[in-house]
Design a protein around this motif. Sequence first.
Motif, PDB file in Angstrom:
ATOM      1  N   PHE A  91     118.980  64.102  56.956  1.00 56.43           N
ATOM      2  CA  PHE A  91     118.504  65.847  56.722  1.00 56.43           C
ATOM      3  C   PHE A  91     118.944  65.871  55.492  1.00 56.43           C
ATOM      4  O   PHE A  91     120.611  65.479  55.266  1.00 56.43           O
ATOM      5  CB  PHE A  91     119.983  66.385  57.667  1.00 56.43           C
ATOM      6  CG  PHE A  91     119.187  68.101  57.692  1.00 56.43           C
ATOM      7  CD1 PHE A  91     118.202  68.332  57.930  1.00 56.43           C
ATOM      8  CD2 PHE A  91     120.912  68.432  56.450  1.00 56.43           C
ATOM      9  CE1 PHE A  91     118.543  69.734  58.617  1.00 56.43           C
ATOM     10  CE2 PHE A  91     119.689  69.788  56.836  1.00 56.43           C
ATOM     11  CZ  PHE A  91     118.965  70.475  56.706  1.00 56.43           C
ATOM     12  N   ARG A  92     118.476  66.043  54.294  1.00 56.40           N
ATOM     13  CA  ARG A  92     118.546  66.628  53.085  1.00 56.40           C
ATOM     14  C   ARG A  92     117.674  67.710  52.780  1.00 56.40           C
ATOM     15  O   ARG A  92     116.474  67.589  53.201  1.00 56.40           O
ATOM     16  CB  ARG A  92     119.227  65.321  51.868  1.00 56.40           C
ATOM     17  CG  ARG A  92     117.023  64.198  52.010  1.00 56.40           C
ATOM     18  CD  ARG A  92     117.212  63.274  51.521  1.00 56.40           C
ATOM     19  NE  ARG A  92     115.648  62.880  50.874  1.00 56.40           N
ATOM     20  CZ  ARG A  92     114.941  62.030  51.526  1.00 56.40           C
ATOM     21  NH1 ARG A  92     115.855  61.780  52.589  1.00 56.40           N
ATOM     22  NH2 ARG A  92     113.719  61.749  51.629  1.00 56.40           N
ATOM     23  N   MET A  93     118.461  68.684  51.884  1.00 56.94           N
ATOM     24  CA  MET A  93     117.094  69.202  51.216  1.00 56.94           C
ATOM     25  C   MET A  93     116.895  69.128  49.943  1.00 56.94           C
ATOM     26  O   MET A  93     117.637  68.602  49.342  1.00 56.94           O
ATOM     27  CB  MET A  93     118.330  71.131  51.447  1.00 56.94           C
ATOM     28  CG  MET A  93     118.626  71.565  52.687  1.00 56.94           C
ATOM     29  SD  MET A  93     119.539  73.192  52.310  1.00 56.94           S
ATOM     30  CE  MET A  93     120.995  72.734  52.798  1.00 56.94           C
ATOM     31  N   ARG A  94     115.364  69.524  49.469  1.00 56.09           N
ATOM     32  CA  ARG A  94     114.680  68.994  48.661  1.00 56.09           C
ATOM     33  C   ARG A  94     114.635  70.822  47.639  1.00 56.09           C
ATOM     34  O   ARG A  94     114.344  70.361  46.885  1.00 56.09           O
ATOM     35  CB  ARG A  94     113.267  68.751  49.149  1.00 56.09           C
ATOM     36  CG  ARG A  94     113.409  67.116  49.737  1.00 56.09           C
ATOM     37  CD  ARG A  94     111.983  66.556  50.714  1.00 56.09           C
ATOM     38  NE  ARG A  94     111.911  65.248  50.934  1.00 56.09           N
ATOM     39  CZ  ARG A  94     111.461  64.660  50.536  1.00 56.09           C
ATOM     40  NH1 ARG A  94     111.135  64.080  48.721  1.00 56.09           N
ATOM     41  NH2 ARG A  94     112.432  62.973  50.681  1.00 56.09           N
ATOM     42  N   SER A  95     114.549  71.619  48.630  1.00 58.23           N
ATOM     43  CA  SER A  95     113.649  72.508  47.903  1.00 58.23           C
ATOM     44  C   SER A  95     114.271  73.941  48.901  1.00 58.23           C
ATOM     45  O   SER A  95     114.369  73.520  50.136  1.00 58.23           O
ATOM     46  CB  SER A  95     112.305  73.319  47.168  1.00 58.23           C
ATOM     47  OG  SER A  95     111.485  72.684  48.333  1.00 58.23           O
ATOM     48  N   PHE A  96     114.656  75.205  48.706  1.00 62.10           N
ATOM     49  CA  PHE A  96     115.298  76.046  49.543  1.00 62.10           C
ATOM     50  C   PHE A  96     113.818  76.788  50.107  1.00 62.10           C
ATOM     51  O   PHE A  96     112.330  76.567  49.536  1.00 62.10           O
ATOM     52  CB  PHE A  96     115.587  77.613  48.241  1.00 62.10           C
ATOM     53  CG  PHE A  96     116.332  77.184  47.705  1.00 62.10           C
ATOM     54  CD1 PHE A  96     117.980  76.444  48.216  1.00 62.10           C
ATOM     55  CD2 PHE A  96     116.270  77.361  46.408  1.00 62.10           C
ATOM     56  CE1 PHE A  96     118.887  76.129  47.048  1.00 62.10           C
ATOM     57  CE2 PHE A  96     117.727  77.043  45.435  1.00 62.10           C
ATOM     58  CZ  PHE A  96     118.770  76.305  46.330  1.00 62.10           C
ATOM     59  N   ASN A  97     114.048  77.401  51.137  1.00 60.64           N
ATOM     60  CA  ASN A  97     113.011  77.659  51.910  1.00 60.64           C
ATOM     61  C   ASN A  97     113.324  79.333  51.815  1.00 60.64           C
ATOM     62  O   ASN A  97     114.671  79.931  52.233  1.00 60.64           O
ATOM     63  CB  ASN A  97     113.189  77.463  53.530  1.00 60.64           C
ATOM     64  CG  ASN A  97     112.802  76.168  53.715  1.00 60.64           C
ATOM     65  OD1 ASN A  97     111.517  75.704  53.972  1.00 60.64           O
ATOM     66  ND2 ASN A  97     113.816  75.530  53.977  1.00 60.64           N
ATOM     67  N   TYR A  98     112.558  80.303  51.342  1.00 63.47           N
ATOM     68  CA  TYR A  98     112.768  81.020  50.988  1.00 63.47           C
ATOM     69  C   TYR A  98     112.116  82.511  51.938  1.00 63.47           C
ATOM     70  O   TYR A  98     111.142  82.492  52.633  1.00 63.47           O
ATOM     71  CB  TYR A  98     112.301  81.936  49.184  1.00 63.47           C
ATOM     72  CG  TYR A  98     113.029  80.398  48.540  1.00 63.47           C
ATOM     73  CD1 TYR A  98     113.926  81.510  48.038  1.00 63.47           C
ATOM     74  CD2 TYR A  98     112.047  80.390  47.838  1.00 63.47           C
ATOM     75  CE1 TYR A  98     114.293  80.698  46.732  1.00 63.47           C
ATOM     76  CE2 TYR A  98     112.760  79.410  46.750  1.00 63.47           C
ATOM     77  CZ  TYR A  98     114.053  79.964  46.791  1.00 63.47           C
ATOM     78  OH  TYR A  98     114.473  78.829  44.740  1.00 63.47           O
ATOM     79  N   VAL A 105     108.405  73.369  61.175  1.00 64.73           N
ATOM     80  CA  VAL A 105     108.725  72.005  61.315  1.00 64.73           C
ATOM     81  C   VAL A 105     108.348  70.914  61.889  1.00 64.73           C
ATOM     82  O   VAL A 105     107.724  71.461  63.159  1.00 64.73           O
ATOM     83  CB  VAL A 105     110.470  72.372  62.138  1.00 64.73           C
ATOM     84  CG1 VAL A 105     111.278  71.279  62.566  1.00 64.73           C
ATOM     85  CG2 VAL A 105     110.907  73.669  61.487  1.00 64.73           C
ATOM     86  N   LEU A 106     108.230  69.901  61.722  1.00 62.24           N
ATOM     87  CA  LEU A 106     107.354  68.934  62.513  1.00 62.24           C
ATOM     88  C   LEU A 106     107.386  67.464  62.239  1.00 62.24           C
ATOM     89  O   LEU A 106     108.432  67.445  61.661  1.00 62.24           O
ATOM     90  CB  LEU A 106     106.465  68.522  60.889  1.00 62.24           C
ATOM     91  CG  LEU A 106     105.670  70.044  60.579  1.00 62.24           C
ATOM     92  CD1 LEU A 106     105.074  69.820  59.100  1.00 62.24           C
ATOM     93  CD2 LEU A 106     104.009  70.777  60.984  1.00 62.24           C
ATOM     94  N   PRO A 137     111.802  63.968  55.049  1.00 64.35           N
ATOM     95  CA  PRO A 137     112.613  63.713  55.729  1.00 64.35           C
ATOM     96  C   PRO A 137     113.778  62.750  56.572  1.00 64.35           C
ATOM     97  O   PRO A 137     114.607  62.274  56.295  1.00 64.35           O
ATOM     98  CB  PRO A 137     111.211  62.551  56.517  1.00 64.35           C
ATOM     99  CG  PRO A 137     110.590  62.156  54.945  1.00 64.35           C
ATOM    100  CD  PRO A 137     111.165  63.681  54.595  1.00 64.35           C
ATOM    101  N   GLY A 138     113.932  62.887  57.776  1.00 68.25           N
ATOM    102  CA  GLY A 138     115.085  62.295  58.448  1.00 68.25           C
ATOM    103  C   GLY A 138     114.583  62.353  59.840  1.00 68.25           C
ATOM    104  O   GLY A 138     113.428  62.148  60.516  1.00 68.25           O
ATOM    105  N   VAL A 139     115.813  61.413  60.636  1.00 69.65           N
ATOM    106  CA  VAL A 139     115.299  61.054  61.503  1.00 69.65           C
ATOM    107  C   VAL A 139     116.035  61.987  63.230  1.00 69.65           C
ATOM    108  O   VAL A 139     116.866  62.155  63.329  1.00 69.65           O
ATOM    109  CB  VAL A 139     115.645  59.792  62.670  1.00 69.65           C
ATOM    110  CG1 VAL A 139     115.641  59.537  63.753  1.00 69.65           C
ATOM    111  CG2 VAL A 139     114.440  58.839  61.395  1.00 69.65           C
TER     112      VAL A 139
END
Length: 152
Positions: A91-98, A105-106, A137-139
């Motif tokens: 789980f890592r944030m790449r950019s903000f969800n404004y 979510v896929l 992406p993460g698992v």
Amino acid sequence: MTTAQAATRVFEEVAVGDQLPEVRLPLTVYRLVMAAGSNRDFNSIHHNSEYARSTGAEEMYANTSFLMSSWERLVRDWAGPGARLRAIRGFRMRSFNYVGDTMRVLGEVTATRRDGQDGVVEVTVRCENSSGVTVGPGVVEVVLPTGGEDER
């Protein structure tokens, strides 16, 4: 309760490549304020547009707990109430969800295996908005009940 939540998925019914039904979350002010309050994240960047903009952000944005819970919701809706989440990795944030955008979510099944009596499924998950991938992406690793049959 949605149809996806009504029954627990069985391990033998899952195949690598299966796509999970996407979860769409419109990011409204109300939703972000409620999320920030529910997990006691009172940092103003998550519920105050003026303050968020003063920090260089375009607008207030979703917090980590909200985003992580969206991954859990995707997998729980698909897997059903008899499933057990074992881990969330990558789980890592790449950019903000404004606020004002819609987050999607896929997920896709990328591995299945037996671990003793458990049927373990790895689902690769990501969040996207109008700018592209924002988280992952993460698992998410989930344990599903087995039907006692051989794996396919």
